[in-house]
Scaffold this motif. Structure first.
Motif, PDB file in Angstrom:
ATOM      1  N   ASN A 174       0.811  -1.214   0.000  1.00 55.91           N
ATOM      2  CA  ASN A 174       0.000   0.000   0.000  1.00 55.91           C
ATOM      3  C   ASN A 174       0.846   1.266   0.000  1.00 55.91           C
ATOM      4  O   ASN A 174       0.419   2.314  -0.486  1.00 55.91           O
ATOM      5  CB  ASN A 174      -0.913  -0.025   1.224  1.00 55.91           C
ATOM      6  CG  ASN A 174      -2.259   0.539   0.902  1.00 55.91           C
ATOM      7  OD1 ASN A 174      -2.642   0.634  -0.276  1.00 55.91           O
ATOM      8  ND2 ASN A 174      -2.978   0.942   1.923  1.00 55.91           N
ATOM      9  N   GLU A 219      -4.108  -3.314  -7.469  1.00 53.72           N
ATOM     10  CA  GLU A 219      -4.894  -2.222  -6.878  1.00 53.72           C
ATOM     11  C   GLU A 219      -4.086  -0.918  -6.853  1.00 53.72           C
ATOM     12  O   GLU A 219      -4.635   0.167  -6.778  1.00 53.72           O
ATOM     13  CB  GLU A 219      -5.333  -2.606  -5.455  1.00 53.72           C
ATOM     14  CG  GLU A 219      -6.448  -3.658  -5.457  1.00 53.72           C
ATOM     15  CD  GLU A 219      -6.588  -4.407  -4.135  1.00 53.72           C
ATOM     16  OE1 GLU A 219      -6.007  -3.971  -3.125  1.00 53.72           O
ATOM     17  OE2 GLU A 219      -7.283  -5.447  -4.137  1.00 53.72           O
ATOM     18  N   LYS A 220      -2.748  -1.057  -6.892  1.00 51.34           N
ATOM     19  CA  LYS A 220      -1.864   0.116  -6.886  1.00 51.34           C
ATOM     20  C   LYS A 220      -1.372   0.468  -8.282  1.00 51.34           C
ATOM     21  O   LYS A 220      -0.579   1.402  -8.451  1.00 51.34           O
ATOM     22  CB  LYS A 220      -0.637  -0.170  -5.996  1.00 51.34           C
ATOM     23  CG  LYS A 220      -0.944  -0.455  -4.556  1.00 51.34           C
ATOM     24  CD  LYS A 220      -1.387   0.767  -3.786  1.00 51.34           C
ATOM     25  CE  LYS A 220      -0.282   1.804  -3.683  1.00 51.34           C
ATOM     26  NZ  LYS A 220      -0.687   2.958  -2.875  1.00 51.34           N
ATOM     27  N   LYS A 236      -2.753  -9.336  -6.986  1.00 53.18           N
ATOM     28  CA  LYS A 236      -4.010  -8.618  -6.740  1.00 53.18           C
ATOM     29  C   LYS A 236      -3.739  -7.314  -5.976  1.00 53.18           C
ATOM     30  O   LYS A 236      -4.254  -6.249  -6.341  1.00 53.18           O
ATOM     31  CB  LYS A 236      -4.953  -9.530  -5.944  1.00 53.18           C
ATOM     32  CG  LYS A 236      -6.330  -8.987  -5.751  1.00 53.18           C
ATOM     33  CD  LYS A 236      -7.294 -10.068  -5.275  1.00 53.18           C
ATOM     34  CE  LYS A 236      -8.693  -9.525  -5.090  1.00 53.18           C
ATOM     35  NZ  LYS A 236      -8.821  -8.658  -3.912  1.00 53.18           N
TER      36      LYS A 236
END
Ligand SMILES: Cc1cc2nc3c(=O)[nH]c(=O)nc-3n(C[C@H](O)[C@H](O)[C@H](O)COP(=O)(O)O)c2cc1C
Length: 139
Positions: free
Chosen positions: A67, A98-99, A94
């Motif tokens: 993150n 998302e990033k 995955k």
């Protein structure tokens, strides 16, 4: 001559198995392998990211680390150990997706000792293999 690639190694290891791979990669590429608790600073061409599975999946510290990444990291290379699961690739892909960060298709995975299973893993052959893998990735 091509510019030297900036390489970083980060890992999370609860019982030391994935740490062995991380140390071998770091040693092979002359980069210090560091915990995922050490943030990435600046541009990185190749980030080797080591993880493992603990019941529900990769540890929260790995999730927090991913993150914290941004587009200054060009490519991530997954390496992992587990007792049964084939690898952490899917989970890491995955999270990185998302990033918007790319995950190299090549990965390294081997068994890791857990209770009475896979005594001594990763073993000397695994270490040899992961060193070769790391060399190929940066070449
Ligand atoms: C609390 C715990 C839960 C685990 N759950 C799984 C699991 O669900 N599937 C699996 O394949 N291995 C599981 N393992 C085995 C580890 O993935 C394996 O031992 C791995 O090599 C540990 O890596 P580490 O020493 O770097 O922490 C578990 C290990 C621990 C300690």
């Amino acid at each position: 001559m091509a510019a030297t690639k900036k390489v970083e190694v980060r890992y999370y290891s609860k019982t030391g198995n994935t740490a062995k791979l991380a140390e071998a990669i770091g040693d092979e590429l002359l980069v210090k392998a560091k915990s995922v608790e050490v943030p990435i600073e600046g541009d990185v061409d190749i980030l080797f990211l080591g993880s493992s599975v603990y019941g529900a999946g990769v540890d929260n510290k790995v999730k927090t680390f991913i993150n914290s990444l941004d587009s200054r990291v060009k490519t991530v290379v997954n390496f992992s150990t587990a007792a049964i699961l084939p690898s952490t690739y899917g989970q890491i892909k995955k999270l990185l997706g998302e990033k918007g960060i790319a995950l190299e298709v090549r990965e390294f995975h081997c068994r890791g000792e857990f209770k009475f299973m896979h005594k001594g893993k990763p073993d000397a052959q695994d270490i040899k293999n992961v060193r070769e893998f790391a060399r190929k990735i940066v070449s």
